[in-house]
Design a protein around this motif. Sequence first.
Motif, PDB file in Angstrom:
ATOM      1  N   UNK A 249     -31.609   0.748  58.336  1.00  0.00           N
ATOM      2  CA  UNK A 249     -30.619   1.135  59.069  1.00  0.00           C
ATOM      3  C   UNK A 249     -29.399   0.659  59.533  1.00  0.00           C
ATOM      4  N   UNK A 250     -29.336  -0.739  59.310  1.00  0.00           N
ATOM      5  CA  UNK A 250     -27.504  -1.335  59.511  1.00  0.00           C
ATOM      6  C   UNK A 250     -27.227  -0.285  58.217  1.00  0.00           C
ATOM      7  N   UNK A 251     -27.415  -0.812  57.169  1.00  0.00           N
ATOM      8  CA  UNK A 251     -26.913   0.467  55.811  1.00  0.00           C
ATOM      9  C   UNK A 251     -26.453   1.825  56.376  1.00  0.00           C
ATOM     10  N   UNK A 252     -27.855   2.246  56.814  1.00  0.00           N
ATOM     11  CA  UNK A 252     -27.676   3.903  57.050  1.00  0.00           C
ATOM     12  C   UNK A 252     -26.488   3.567  58.276  1.00  0.00           C
ATOM     13  N   UNK A 253     -26.912   2.704  59.606  1.00  0.00           N
ATOM     14  CA  UNK A 253     -25.498   3.227  60.523  1.00  0.00           C
ATOM     15  C   UNK A 253     -23.814   2.903  59.776  1.00  0.00           C
ATOM     16  N   UNK A 254     -23.646   1.923  59.377  1.00  0.00           N
ATOM     17  CA  UNK A 254     -22.449   1.838  58.378  1.00  0.00           C
ATOM     18  C   UNK A 254     -21.829   2.869  57.320  1.00  0.00           C
ATOM     19  N   UNK A 255     -23.218   3.539  56.825  1.00  0.00           N
ATOM     20  CA  UNK A 255     -22.607   4.419  55.389  1.00  0.00           C
ATOM     21  C   UNK A 255     -22.079   5.961  55.945  1.00  0.00           C
ATOM     22  N   UNK A 256     -23.057   5.642  57.317  1.00  0.00           N
ATOM     23  CA  UNK A 256     -23.581   7.890  57.401  1.00  0.00           C
ATOM     24  C   UNK A 256     -21.485   7.195  57.637  1.00  0.00           C
ATOM     25  N   UNK A 257     -21.128   6.903  58.850  1.00  0.00           N
ATOM     26  CA  UNK A 257     -19.790   7.219  59.460  1.00  0.00           C
ATOM     27  C   UNK A 257     -18.814   6.854  58.652  1.00  0.00           C
ATOM     28  N   UNK A 258     -18.842   5.741  57.925  1.00  0.00           N
ATOM     29  CA  UNK A 258     -17.362   5.582  56.850  1.00  0.00           C
ATOM     30  C   UNK A 258     -17.736   6.884  55.986  1.00  0.00           C
ATOM     31  N   UNK A 259     -18.161   7.600  55.451  1.00  0.00           N
ATOM     32  CA  UNK A 259     -18.356   8.436  54.164  1.00  0.00           C
ATOM     33  C   UNK A 259     -17.871   8.801  55.202  1.00  0.00           C
ATOM     34  N   UNK A 260     -17.747   9.591  56.055  1.00  0.00           N
ATOM     35  CA  UNK A 260     -17.406  10.758  56.981  1.00  0.00           C
ATOM     36  C   UNK A 260     -16.603  10.813  57.464  1.00  0.00           C
ATOM     37  N   UNK A 261     -16.205   9.338  57.537  1.00  0.00           N
ATOM     38  CA  UNK A 261     -14.377   9.643  58.113  1.00  0.00           C
ATOM     39  C   UNK A 261     -14.162   9.186  56.260  1.00  0.00           C
TER      40      UNK A 261
ATOM     41  N   UNK B  73      -5.741  10.097  52.683  1.00  0.00           N
ATOM     42  CA  UNK B  73      -6.035   9.002  51.927  1.00  0.00           C
ATOM     43  C   UNK B  73      -5.900   9.321  49.963  1.00  0.00           C
ATOM     44  N   UNK B  74      -5.070   8.225  49.442  1.00  0.00           N
ATOM     45  CA  UNK B  74      -4.397   8.615  47.990  1.00  0.00           C
ATOM     46  C   UNK B  74      -5.756   7.786  47.265  1.00  0.00           C
ATOM     47  N   UNK B  75      -7.369   7.572  48.090  1.00  0.00           N
ATOM     48  CA  UNK B  75      -8.108   7.345  46.703  1.00  0.00           C
ATOM     49  C   UNK B  75      -9.441   6.968  48.167  1.00  0.00           C
ATOM     50  N   UNK B  76     -10.158   7.174  47.995  1.00  0.00           N
ATOM     51  CA  UNK B  76     -11.577   6.893  48.753  1.00  0.00           C
ATOM     52  C   UNK B  76     -12.005   5.618  49.238  1.00  0.00           C
ATOM     53  N   UNK B  77     -12.297   5.350  50.038  1.00  0.00           N
ATOM     54  CA  UNK B  77     -12.445   3.793  51.134  1.00  0.00           C
ATOM     55  C   UNK B  77     -14.157   3.642  49.160  1.00  0.00           C
ATOM     56  N   UNK B  78     -13.664   2.563  49.070  1.00  0.00           N
ATOM     57  CA  UNK B  78     -15.404   2.099  48.392  1.00  0.00           C
ATOM     58  C   UNK B  78     -16.415   1.621  49.269  1.00  0.00           C
ATOM     59  N   UNK B  79     -16.834   2.163  50.324  1.00  0.00           N
ATOM     60  CA  UNK B  79     -17.615   1.657  51.127  1.00  0.00           C
ATOM     61  C   UNK B  79     -19.092   0.914  50.665  1.00  0.00           C
ATOM     62  N   UNK B  80     -19.908   2.136  49.233  1.00  0.00           N
ATOM     63  CA  UNK B  80     -20.788   2.077  48.788  1.00  0.00           C
ATOM     64  C   UNK B  80     -20.827   0.369  48.227  1.00  0.00           C
ATOM     65  N   UNK B  81     -19.947  -0.107  47.790  1.00  0.00           N
ATOM     66  CA  UNK B  81     -19.599  -1.429  46.801  1.00  0.00           C
ATOM     67  C   UNK B  81     -19.244  -1.931  48.202  1.00  0.00           C
ATOM     68  N   UNK B  82     -18.807  -2.361  49.080  1.00  0.00           N
ATOM     69  CA  UNK B  82     -19.063  -2.856  50.221  1.00  0.00           C
ATOM     70  C   UNK B  82     -19.633  -3.075  50.393  1.00  0.00           C
TER      71      UNK B  82
ATOM     72  N   UNK C 212     -30.279 -10.688  43.709  1.00  0.00           N
ATOM     73  CA  UNK C 212     -31.106 -10.310  45.213  1.00  0.00           C
ATOM     74  C   UNK C 212     -30.825  -9.435  45.779  1.00  0.00           C
ATOM     75  N   UNK C 213     -29.554  -7.910  45.394  1.00  0.00           N
ATOM     76  CA  UNK C 213     -29.934  -6.552  45.969  1.00  0.00           C
ATOM     77  C   UNK C 213     -30.888  -5.810  46.231  1.00  0.00           C
ATOM     78  N   UNK C 214     -31.567  -6.082  47.498  1.00  0.00           N
ATOM     79  CA  UNK C 214     -32.714  -5.402  47.923  1.00  0.00           C
ATOM     80  C   UNK C 214     -32.440  -3.706  47.287  1.00  0.00           C
ATOM     81  N   UNK C 215     -33.951  -2.751  47.242  1.00  0.00           N
ATOM     82  CA  UNK C 215     -33.848  -1.677  46.487  1.00  0.00           C
ATOM     83  C   UNK C 215     -33.768  -0.983  47.932  1.00  0.00           C
ATOM     84  N   UNK C 216     -34.456  -1.062  49.135  1.00  0.00           N
ATOM     85  CA  UNK C 216     -33.881  -0.031  50.231  1.00  0.00           C
ATOM     86  C   UNK C 216     -32.867   0.199  50.508  1.00  0.00           C
ATOM     87  N   UNK C 217     -31.726  -0.951  50.010  1.00  0.00           N
ATOM     88  CA  UNK C 217     -29.934  -0.469  50.291  1.00  0.00           C
ATOM     89  C   UNK C 217     -29.840   0.385  49.173  1.00  0.00           C
TER      90      UNK C 217
END
Length: 723
Positions: free
Chosen positions: A275-287, A295-304, A443-448
Amino acid sequence: MTHGDEEDGAESDQQQPLILARLEKETAKGWQSVVSHRLKKHCLCTPKKAKTKVLGFVPILKWLPRYQLREWLLGDAMSGLIVGILLVPQSIAYSLLASQDPIYGLYTSFFSSIIYAFLGTSKHISVGIFGVLCLLVGQVVDRELALAGYVTESSSIGSNSSAILLAGQGNGSVALECDRSCYAITVGATVTFTAGVYQVLMGIFQVGFVSVYLSDSLLSGFATGASLTILTSQFKYLLGLKIPRPQGWFTLFKTWYNLLINLGNTNICDLVTSLVCLLILIPTKELNDRFKAKLKAPIPFELFVVIIATLASHFGRFNIDYGSGVAGNIPTGFLPPQLPMWSLIPNVAVDAFSIAIVGFAITVSLSEMFAKKHGYTVDANQEMYAIGFCNILPSFFRCFTTSAALTKSLVKESTGCQTQVSGLVSALVLLLVLLVIAPLFYSLQKCVLAVIIVVNLRGALRKFTDVPRMWRVNRVDTAIWVITMATSALVNTELGLLVGVLVSALCVLGRTQRAQVLELGQATNREHYEDLSSYHGLQTHPGVAVFRYEAPIYYANQSLFKKCLYRCAGLDPVKEKTRRMKLTKKSKQQAEDTGVANMKSDEKNAADNEDEVEAGAPVTLILDKKSSRRLHSLVIDCSAILFLDTAGVNALKEVRKDYGELGIKVVLAQCSASVLDDLERGGYYTDKKEYDGENKTIFFTIGDAVRYAQSLSTPNGDYDRKC
């Protein structure tokens, strides 16, 4: 010569029918000469031809020497760096979808980027992991794992497989020496190898044209349906549930059933993280999407998100304390190559064929889209070779199936990509991760990873909002989209592609079945004919009706053509002949029933009736309820008829014969050269005079046909008197 004589001469010339002389056809060559010519053309090797073949097969040798370093390098480097950064989390995430360890997703993206840069003809597409293909590969892998006895998933993928793999197992004893992960990539690599072989064979046999049969609506519906299946398959990771992927048909319903009955086993840690990752990624991807022009290049929010989530999982001990599923050990470096498992090929051959078709179709459609946008051309058959070798060669290094991906291709184009040098830069980024950084994702979670997959499905799922607009534009395409999508999502993914192709073909055939015969009228002061029901001010000709059929006439619609023509003409010659035969028979019966005293009178009346029937009873063409006109000639405009088969030619023969027996002349107009050839081969006109003599039945213009029909003497001798 006076001015009046000149006008009369011009008018006379204008009244003469157009006559065109056909070119003499070349004498048909024998099969021996044809085969000899083909062999010389394809097998004769000259230095120039060898150079052309090599440059055509390896396009980088053609464009790299002309590379404009100052103008292109910065854009390619920036584009490749950004796409490479995006590929890292997506490659790890989509490995889950293909039922593979994360390291194999990185391998797949790395090798495919390099190979396509050498063999591809598109400058802008990004070849690598594609969600739909990962889903198809994952379904095959899970099925084969179940057949081999690997029923349940491991709690941590990649836990102990790398040591066995690095030791170098023999291909003949994979099932004995490999654990679940090892056997999974063996199946995935075998499927990939088989799909690549299919694609290369299709390139050798020059069947790149098959992509034209996969329409945009079909591919879009298939991708959207597969996206629903992908979305459903990721819920078990979002909730932290360990349930097997269902096999067979109706997997969507089976998955939701398993999710609902296991809902009580939800891992709260995974749920909160999702839920936390969804709340972060969906708005940032929309931005990113909203401000992509600025933007000269998309911000790599997924990597962050991946970095932050990995750190939180590591220091929070999510795997140990809360039982959260993590990526596990990701080894550095490359594993030694291994051959596919040959014994598996018969089991996966059918699945690999559908995967090959989907991968090629997606790649070619995206290649042509970007090529058209930027003003260059791509070779469909070379794209077949390129994507085929992007599957064959990496399969020896434990990779799974690849194709072009729309999202990454759009990012690549928008960040200044000029050539496939950007693909080589992306490969360098992935190489750095493979050699140094990969173990840090333990340690990266599968849910992420599941959240990353779900967020990237937004584009495909947005297609549902376009359905009303698609329906207004074209209802047939919308129906194809809905049927393909529903079958792919609700029944079976591969079946959805097959059903979509069949429905598309049936829709094309259905359009030929629905074609109508239109009556044409002449425009005022011009020799142009159009549909009477579509335009105002068109005029008809007394005694002559002009009709057009807007479809080829072949075995499947020849009877419909005749029915439509008879209905539009207002006269069915077969029924009319039957009516006259009944009238004749009735007259004879009346003559036999009368007495001897009235025999002569009755015979005279019967003879008069029979003469009237045979000579021409009233024949009318009903135009509407208020008016009718007599018909002595019928002109068929063949300009919209693409081809005729034997049944189509026979249908025209029957129309001419049936109407001819009623005294109505049938002539053809505006036949194309191919239709004329079909008519000649089918024996429509056995006498040369029917084509270019006095008794013509075929004309190059409707006006000539109408004037010829008007010049005919009244049919049946005294037609006007009897009607």
